[in-house]
Design a protein around this motif. Structure first.
Motif, PDB file in Angstrom:
ATOM      1  N   GLN A  69      15.163  20.802  87.996  1.00 32.13           N
ATOM      2  CA  GLN A  69      16.182  21.036  87.531  1.00 32.13           C
ATOM      3  C   GLN A  69      17.005  21.534  88.213  1.00 32.13           C
ATOM      4  O   GLN A  69      17.281  21.894  89.585  1.00 32.13           O
ATOM      5  CB  GLN A  69      15.570  21.778  86.318  1.00 32.13           C
ATOM      6  N   ALA A  70      18.341  22.191  87.464  1.00 35.87           N
ATOM      7  CA  ALA A  70      19.600  22.524  88.278  1.00 35.87           C
ATOM      8  C   ALA A  70      18.988  24.162  88.886  1.00 35.87           C
ATOM      9  O   ALA A  70      17.930  24.694  87.912  1.00 35.87           O
ATOM     10  CB  ALA A  70      20.345  23.357  87.084  1.00 35.87           C
ATOM     11  N   GLY A  71      19.379  24.496  90.045  1.00 35.47           N
ATOM     12  CA  GLY A  71      19.088  26.033  90.268  1.00 35.47           C
ATOM     13  C   GLY A  71      17.478  25.475  91.544  1.00 35.47           C
ATOM     14  O   GLY A  71      17.544  26.525  92.500  1.00 35.47           O
ATOM     15  N   ASP A  72      17.508  23.923  91.940  1.00 34.73           N
ATOM     16  CA  ASP A  72      16.251  23.982  92.311  1.00 34.73           C
ATOM     17  C   ASP A  72      16.425  23.467  93.835  1.00 34.73           C
ATOM     18  O   ASP A  72      17.887  22.543  94.028  1.00 34.73           O
ATOM     19  CB  ASP A  72      14.729  22.923  91.726  1.00 34.73           C
ATOM     20  N   LEU A  73      15.980  23.691  94.878  1.00 40.00           N
ATOM     21  CA  LEU A  73      16.215  23.719  96.164  1.00 40.00           C
ATOM     22  C   LEU A  73      15.017  22.877  96.692  1.00 40.00           C
ATOM     23  O   LEU A  73      13.806  23.179  96.619  1.00 40.00           O
ATOM     24  CB  LEU A  73      16.726  24.824  96.866  1.00 40.00           C
ATOM     25  N   VAL A  74      15.115  21.887  97.323  1.00 41.68           N
ATOM     26  CA  VAL A  74      13.845  20.972  98.005  1.00 41.68           C
ATOM     27  C   VAL A  74      14.271  20.863  99.456  1.00 41.68           C
ATOM     28  O   VAL A  74      15.666  20.340  99.658  1.00 41.68           O
ATOM     29  CB  VAL A  74      13.938  19.724  97.503  1.00 41.68           C
ATOM     30  N   LEU A  75      13.371  20.870 100.599  1.00 43.56           N
ATOM     31  CA  LEU A  75      13.984  21.163 102.127  1.00 43.56           C
ATOM     32  C   LEU A  75      12.665  19.858 102.302  1.00 43.56           C
ATOM     33  O   LEU A  75      12.033  20.406 102.325  1.00 43.56           O
ATOM     34  CB  LEU A  75      13.612  22.831 102.748  1.00 43.56           C
ATOM     35  N   ASP A 129      25.835  27.839  97.975  1.00 42.72           N
ATOM     36  CA  ASP A 129      25.208  28.342  97.177  1.00 42.72           C
ATOM     37  C   ASP A 129      26.112  28.471  95.584  1.00 42.72           C
ATOM     38  O   ASP A 129      26.120  28.228  94.855  1.00 42.72           O
ATOM     39  CB  ASP A 129      25.630  29.506  97.492  1.00 42.72           C
ATOM     40  N   ALA A 130      27.397  27.814  95.981  1.00 43.68           N
ATOM     41  CA  ALA A 130      28.638  27.018  94.940  1.00 43.68           C
ATOM     42  C   ALA A 130      28.150  26.759  94.283  1.00 43.68           C
ATOM     43  O   ALA A 130      28.511  26.687  92.429  1.00 43.68           O
ATOM     44  CB  ALA A 130      30.033  26.798  95.875  1.00 43.68           C
ATOM     45  N   SER A 131      26.993  25.370  94.712  1.00 40.85           N
ATOM     46  CA  SER A 131      26.637  24.394  93.459  1.00 40.85           C
ATOM     47  C   SER A 131      25.408  24.730  93.396  1.00 40.85           C
ATOM     48  O   SER A 131      24.455  23.911  91.926  1.00 40.85           O
ATOM     49  CB  SER A 131      26.941  23.104  93.489  1.00 40.85           C
ATOM     50  N   LEU A 132      24.847  25.574  93.705  1.00 36.83           N
ATOM     51  CA  LEU A 132      22.932  25.878  93.972  1.00 36.83           C
ATOM     52  C   LEU A 132      22.831  26.244  92.330  1.00 36.83           C
ATOM     53  O   LEU A 132      21.787  25.546  91.991  1.00 36.83           O
ATOM     54  CB  LEU A 132      22.653  26.851  94.865  1.00 36.83           C
ATOM     55  N   ASP A 133      22.795  26.733  91.511  1.00 31.85           N
ATOM     56  CA  ASP A 133      22.578  26.964  90.110  1.00 31.85           C
ATOM     57  C   ASP A 133      22.958  25.467  89.109  1.00 31.85           C
ATOM     58  O   ASP A 133      22.333  25.273  88.061  1.00 31.85           O
ATOM     59  CB  ASP A 133      23.670  28.004  89.357  1.00 31.85           C
ATOM     60  N   GLU A 134      24.126  24.680  89.087  1.00 37.02           N
ATOM     61  CA  GLU A 134      24.091  23.682  88.571  1.00 37.02           C
ATOM     62  C   GLU A 134      23.753  22.351  88.931  1.00 37.02           C
ATOM     63  O   GLU A 134      23.695  21.695  88.696  1.00 37.02           O
ATOM     64  CB  GLU A 134      25.650  23.845  88.436  1.00 37.02           C
ATOM     65  N   SER A 135      23.435  22.624  90.819  1.00 36.80           N
ATOM     66  CA  SER A 135      22.571  21.098  90.617  1.00 36.80           C
ATOM     67  C   SER A 135      21.125  21.176  91.202  1.00 36.80           C
ATOM     68  O   SER A 135      20.413  22.413  91.511  1.00 36.80           O
ATOM     69  CB  SER A 135      23.475  20.783  91.669  1.00 36.80           C
TER      70      SER A 135
END
Length: 156
Positions: free
Chosen positions: A26-32, A99-105
């Protein structure tokens, strides 16, 4: 922290795994994503994108560093980053303004180890290893409560 480890016997199995995982993001998720060259990071990202329902094609953004793939429905977009050419330079990664798009993407960063962890306290760290029989081992380490519960729902 629960860890998920599986053997993906074929490219189709990798695609199925990625699609299932993508449908949970979902929006805000970070996958490394970690793994040697040819381990399947971009292939996994392609199937994550299918599970998310974003516009493709998904190709490695090695030379442009980052691509944004908008949602084809009401879901989040996918920001796909290839940090290989940044050679561990966290300042160069910071210049991408993720970080500008991290919450929406949903943000997927290939080769982000050691420089992208500071983007979010919660994330999925996925390692892919190519095995001699052309299968892949996938190791998913959840960081944060949201991802601990998400990992528990992955297909076994």
């Amino acid at each position: 922290m629960p860890e998920y480890v599986a053997r993906l016997a074929s490219p189709d199995a990798t695609a199925e795994f990625g699609h299932a995982l993508g449908s949970l993001l979902q929006a805000g998720d970070l996958v490394l994503l970690h793994g040697d060259l040819g381990a399947g990071k971009t292939t996994l990202t392609r199937s994550l994108a299918e599970g998310l329902g974003v516009r493709g094609p998904i190709t490695s953004p090695t030379f442009v560093l980052a691509r944004t793939h908008p949602s084809l429905a009401d879901g989040p977009s996918l920001v796909h980053v290839d940090a290989y050419r940044l050679a561990g330079d966290a300042a160069a990664l910071d210049d991408l303004d993720l970080d500008a798009s991290l919450d929406e993407s949903v943000t997927v960063i290939e080769w982000g180890a050691g420089m992208a962890e500071g983007l979010s306290a919660d994330r999925l760290e996925i390692s892919l290893t190519a095995l001699p029989d052309e299968s892949r081992e996938v190791r998913v380490v959840p960081v944060g409560e949201r991802f601990e519960s998400l990992v528990s729902t992955l297909p076994r």
